[in-house]
Design a protein around this motif. Sequence first.
Motif, PDB file in Angstrom:
ATOM      1  N   VAL A  64       0.830  -1.190  -0.088  1.00 31.65           N
ATOM      2  CA  VAL A  64       0.024  -0.023  -0.067  1.00 31.65           C
ATOM      3  C   VAL A  64       0.791   1.282  -0.164  1.00 31.65           C
ATOM      4  CG1 VAL A  64      -1.623   1.294   1.377  1.00 31.65           C
ATOM      5  CG2 VAL A  64      -1.945  -0.915   0.887  1.00 31.65           C
ATOM      6  N   LEU A  65       1.784   1.164   0.942  1.00 34.62           N
ATOM      7  CA  LEU A  65       2.583   2.596   1.008  1.00 34.62           C
ATOM      8  C   LEU A  65       3.546   2.758  -0.201  1.00 34.62           C
ATOM      9  CD1 LEU A  65       3.668   2.482   4.792  1.00 34.62           C
ATOM     10  CD2 LEU A  65       1.967   3.728   3.728  1.00 34.62           C
TER      11      LEU A  65
ATOM     12  N   ALA B 256      -3.238  -1.561  -7.376  1.00 29.29           N
ATOM     13  CA  ALA B 256      -4.363  -1.232  -6.531  1.00 29.29           C
ATOM     14  C   ALA B 256      -5.284  -2.338  -6.491  1.00 29.29           C
ATOM     15  CB  ALA B 256      -5.355  -0.225  -7.096  1.00 29.29           C
ATOM     16  N   ARG B 257      -5.205  -3.420  -7.349  1.00 30.15           N
ATOM     17  CA  ARG B 257      -6.115  -4.675  -7.431  1.00 30.15           C
ATOM     18  C   ARG B 257      -5.557  -5.550  -6.314  1.00 30.15           C
ATOM     19  NH1 ARG B 257      -5.312  -7.864 -12.745  1.00 30.15           N
ATOM     20  NH2 ARG B 257      -6.138  -5.809 -13.446  1.00 30.15           N
ATOM     21  N   GLY B 258      -4.468  -5.374  -5.698  1.00 35.12           N
ATOM     22  CA  GLY B 258      -4.322  -6.129  -4.723  1.00 35.12           C
ATOM     23  C   GLY B 258      -4.109  -5.522  -3.383  1.00 35.12           C
ATOM     24  N   THR B 259      -4.314  -4.093  -3.286  1.00 32.43           N
ATOM     25  CA  THR B 259      -4.053  -3.613  -2.087  1.00 32.43           C
ATOM     26  C   THR B 259      -5.279  -2.719  -1.597  1.00 32.43           C
ATOM     27  OG1 THR B 259      -3.382  -1.838  -3.418  1.00 32.43           O
ATOM     28  CG2 THR B 259      -1.803  -3.359  -2.431  1.00 32.43           C
TER      29      THR B 259
ATOM     30  N   ALA C 250       2.876  10.946 -21.179  1.00 32.54           N
ATOM     31  CA  ALA C 250       3.869   9.726 -20.956  1.00 32.54           C
ATOM     32  C   ALA C 250       3.917   9.053 -19.652  1.00 32.54           C
ATOM     33  CB  ALA C 250       4.973   9.478 -21.949  1.00 32.54           C
ATOM     34  N   VAL C 251       4.502   9.742 -18.668  1.00 30.60           N
ATOM     35  CA  VAL C 251       4.587   9.394 -17.437  1.00 30.60           C
ATOM     36  C   VAL C 251       3.436   8.947 -16.732  1.00 30.60           C
ATOM     37  CG1 VAL C 251       5.450   9.971 -15.247  1.00 30.60           C
ATOM     38  CG2 VAL C 251       6.714  10.661 -17.214  1.00 30.60           C
ATOM     39  N   VAL C 252       2.111   9.661 -16.845  1.00 35.20           N
ATOM     40  CA  VAL C 252       1.100   9.400 -16.052  1.00 35.20           C
ATOM     41  C   VAL C 252       0.497   8.154 -16.671  1.00 35.20           C
ATOM     42  CG1 VAL C 252      -1.151  10.216 -15.660  1.00 35.20           C
ATOM     43  CG2 VAL C 252       0.694  11.739 -15.518  1.00 35.20           C
ATOM     44  N   VAL C 253       0.646   7.920 -18.154  1.00 35.79           N
ATOM     45  CA  VAL C 253       0.064   6.533 -18.675  1.00 35.79           C
ATOM     46  C   VAL C 253       0.648   5.491 -18.109  1.00 35.79           C
ATOM     47  CG1 VAL C 253       0.091   5.290 -20.861  1.00 35.79           C
ATOM     48  CG2 VAL C 253      -0.525   7.646 -20.902  1.00 35.79           C
ATOM     49  N   VAL C 254       2.031   5.630 -17.816  1.00 36.06           N
ATOM     50  CA  VAL C 254       2.717   4.432 -17.142  1.00 36.06           C
ATOM     51  C   VAL C 254       2.466   4.422 -15.717  1.00 36.06           C
ATOM     52  CG1 VAL C 254       4.981   3.756 -16.205  1.00 36.06           C
ATOM     53  CG2 VAL C 254       4.822   4.821 -18.617  1.00 36.06           C
ATOM     54  N   LEU C 255       2.151   5.506 -15.037  1.00 37.51           N
ATOM     55  CA  LEU C 255       1.717   5.390 -13.666  1.00 37.51           C
ATOM     56  C   LEU C 255       0.266   5.053 -13.417  1.00 37.51           C
ATOM     57  CD1 LEU C 255       1.991   6.321 -10.667  1.00 37.51           C
ATOM     58  CD2 LEU C 255       0.933   8.736 -11.330  1.00 37.51           C
ATOM     59  N   ALA C 256      -0.560   5.245 -14.478  1.00 38.66           N
ATOM     60  CA  ALA C 256      -1.918   4.606 -14.606  1.00 38.66           C
ATOM     61  C   ALA C 256      -1.916   2.995 -14.678  1.00 38.66           C
ATOM     62  CB  ALA C 256      -2.916   5.496 -15.672  1.00 38.66           C
ATOM     63  N   GLY C 257      -1.135   2.804 -15.569  1.00 33.44           N
ATOM     64  CA  GLY C 257      -0.757   1.216 -15.627  1.00 33.44           C
ATOM     65  C   GLY C 257      -0.641   0.487 -14.610  1.00 33.44           C
TER      66      GLY C 257
ATOM     67  N   PRO D 292     -12.818   2.829  -3.035  1.00 33.31           N
ATOM     68  CA  PRO D 292     -11.354   3.236  -3.344  1.00 33.31           C
ATOM     69  C   PRO D 292     -10.542   2.824  -4.440  1.00 33.31           C
ATOM     70  CG  PRO D 292     -11.960   2.519  -1.006  1.00 33.31           C
ATOM     71  CD  PRO D 292     -13.013   2.091  -1.809  1.00 33.31           C
ATOM     72  N   ARG D 293     -10.645   1.590  -4.914  1.00 33.50           N
ATOM     73  CA  ARG D 293      -9.885   1.180  -5.895  1.00 33.50           C
ATOM     74  C   ARG D 293     -10.613   1.736  -7.199  1.00 33.50           C
ATOM     75  NH1 ARG D 293      -9.516  -4.986  -6.613  1.00 33.50           N
ATOM     76  NH2 ARG D 293     -11.259  -4.869  -7.803  1.00 33.50           N
ATOM     77  N   ARG D 294     -11.631   1.649  -7.750  1.00 34.12           N
ATOM     78  CA  ARG D 294     -12.255   2.029  -8.791  1.00 34.12           C
ATOM     79  C   ARG D 294     -12.031   3.558  -8.949  1.00 34.12           C
ATOM     80  NH1 ARG D 294     -18.446   0.499 -10.136  1.00 34.12           N
ATOM     81  NH2 ARG D 294     -17.556  -1.569  -9.655  1.00 34.12           N
ATOM     82  N   ALA D 295     -12.341   4.449  -7.823  1.00 36.41           N
ATOM     83  CA  ALA D 295     -12.162   5.946  -7.906  1.00 36.41           C
ATOM     84  C   ALA D 295     -10.540   6.203  -7.900  1.00 36.41           C
ATOM     85  CB  ALA D 295     -12.648   6.330  -6.497  1.00 36.41           C
ATOM     86  N   LEU D 296      -9.695   5.563  -7.592  1.00 33.13           N
ATOM     87  CA  LEU D 296      -8.321   5.796  -7.757  1.00 33.13           C
ATOM     88  C   LEU D 296      -7.873   5.632  -9.426  1.00 33.13           C
ATOM     89  CD1 LEU D 296      -5.362   6.467  -6.789  1.00 33.13           C
ATOM     90  CD2 LEU D 296      -5.283   4.074  -6.086  1.00 33.13           C
ATOM     91  N   VAL D 297      -8.338   4.348  -9.883  1.00 36.07           N
ATOM     92  CA  VAL D 297      -7.677   3.691 -10.910  1.00 36.07           C
ATOM     93  C   VAL D 297      -8.452   4.776 -11.936  1.00 36.07           C
ATOM     94  CG1 VAL D 297      -7.739   1.873 -12.603  1.00 36.07           C
ATOM     95  CG2 VAL D 297      -7.513   1.732 -10.240  1.00 36.07           C
ATOM     96  N   THR D 298      -9.812   4.811 -11.875  1.00 31.50           N
ATOM     97  CA  THR D 298     -10.251   5.849 -12.857  1.00 31.50           C
ATOM     98  C   THR D 298      -9.655   7.177 -12.987  1.00 31.50           C
ATOM     99  OG1 THR D 298     -12.633   4.489 -12.605  1.00 31.50           O
ATOM    100  CG2 THR D 298     -12.791   6.718 -13.635  1.00 31.50           C
ATOM    101  N   ALA D 299      -9.683   7.833 -11.625  1.00 32.60           N
ATOM    102  CA  ALA D 299      -9.269   9.226 -11.975  1.00 32.60           C
ATOM    103  C   ALA D 299      -7.743   9.201 -12.278  1.00 32.60           C
ATOM    104  CB  ALA D 299      -9.175   9.730 -10.477  1.00 32.60           C
ATOM    105  N   THR D 300      -6.979   8.328 -12.083  1.00 33.10           N
ATOM    106  CA  THR D 300      -5.646   8.368 -12.579  1.00 33.10           C
ATOM    107  C   THR D 300      -5.546   8.194 -14.388  1.00 33.10           C
ATOM    108  OG1 THR D 300      -5.111   7.285 -10.630  1.00 33.10           O
ATOM    109  CG2 THR D 300      -3.253   7.338 -12.475  1.00 33.10           C
ATOM    110  N   TRP D 301      -6.446   7.598 -14.617  1.00 33.57           N
ATOM    111  CA  TRP D 301      -6.627   7.333 -16.181  1.00 33.57           C
ATOM    112  C   TRP D 301      -7.062   8.538 -16.772  1.00 33.57           C
ATOM    113  CZ3 TRP D 301      -3.711   4.416 -19.070  1.00 33.57           C
ATOM    114  CH2 TRP D 301      -3.514   3.067 -18.842  1.00 33.57           C
TER     115      TRP D 301
END
Length: 457
Positions: free
Chosen positions: A256-257, A429-432, A416-423, A318-327
């Motif tokens: 997580v951290l 996030a799936r496991g945490t 480009a950096v944020v695309v990598v970060l989103a991936g 939390p997981r869906r909000a984080l992943v969706t917002a990042t993409w």
Amino acid sequence: MGTVDECAASQPTGGSRGERRGGATSAARRPAGRGSRDVRLLWLTNAVDGLGTQTSGVVFPLLLLHWGHSPAAAGVFASAAALTGVALGPLVAVPADRGHRRRIMITSALLAAAAMAGLAVAAAQGRTSLRILVALALAERLCAVTYEAAARGAITHLAARPEELPRIAAGIQTGDQIALVTGPALGGVLFQLARPLPFLADTLSYAVTALGVRAIRTPVDAPREERGPRPDILRTLRALPGDAGAGLALVARSAVLRLVVTWTSVASGVVTLLSFTVLFVLGAHGGTAATGMVLAASGAAGLLGSLLSVRVVRRFGPRRALVTATWLLTVPLAALITAHGPWAFGAAFAALCVLVPVITVVLSSAAIAATPREVQSRAGAVIGSAAALAAAGAPAAAAALVTEVGSWAPALLSTAVVVVLAGYTHVAARGTLSAAPADAARPDRVSGPSGERERQP
């Protein structure tokens, strides 16, 4: 200064039921109504403190320039303050975790008030030695870093239940955004009226912060039995390097951290890079007012995002909000590649700042739930230091890219950096993080971090 981050479990990735029971016991000992009162006090002191910092911070470079000092002098001071804070934060976090949190917060706020009062006196006297100005400003920044390091972990003592963490984190984020919107404008107005006024305003804000922390009745330190026996001074000094490294070790072990520190560091570097890009692109054409418009639009959008963030996290989990917002961040970043005028920059930055608070609430809550009480400030200091280091080279990078390549280059690199970060976020996030909305469970069936069902108090 500010508050944020950490606390609450024995396992780095989630926490045991024993700690959850300990937190519930602490909440049970709290008199009825005290928790909500103290949370409101925390929000108020954070907002007042942030307002004072934004008010004085925006005018200190103007004061240096007004007295004939070069922009390089202001830049050197900013870099020195940031790097000193990176080194100081993890060290100050050790005594905070050992039961001195409230004392450190109050003392550092009062010392920062004294430093700001000294700056107000210097501003009233006219041209003052650069050494004196930088010494006073650096003292205030070091006190601010000290406060922030000690304040990390206070949230967990004020939350009656883990489910309250997103709401408390969102309230802090809202205060920060209000300060970001109103502070620079207030500082500019006060500076035009009289040079010392912005610094006097910050002096008052630090004093209010100290009184606010003093007025919080809920203990913000772990019980003595959890901290263990207090060692003597020499033993504490000898153990300081190892104790400070405990936060780094925890971040390295905790999934997580690791997600939090990766996301925070990358985002800090990207936002700083893009902010200085706007300053260089619009400022090169005399766009001071246009730059101010972009910053104001960003602050207002961030405030809106803060107000909506808890609802979004509760609605989607939390997981869906984080992943969706990042993409979704990639959309305004891609728009910045072709942006030229202030309206295009303002719209893209506003879209970014609406999304970021949702991510901040998720990550802050996850970090709090994943960090043991005894290292909460140290882990938070590691995360803060990593973000500061990531941002340290961004201004120079922005200048080089804009000058040597073009105004579109920083946005392209950031996308480009944020695309990598989103991936990475999508996978990590799936496991945490929990996928279920916070209010999807019935009140009598709430799953704890360990995955076992617990009855809400």
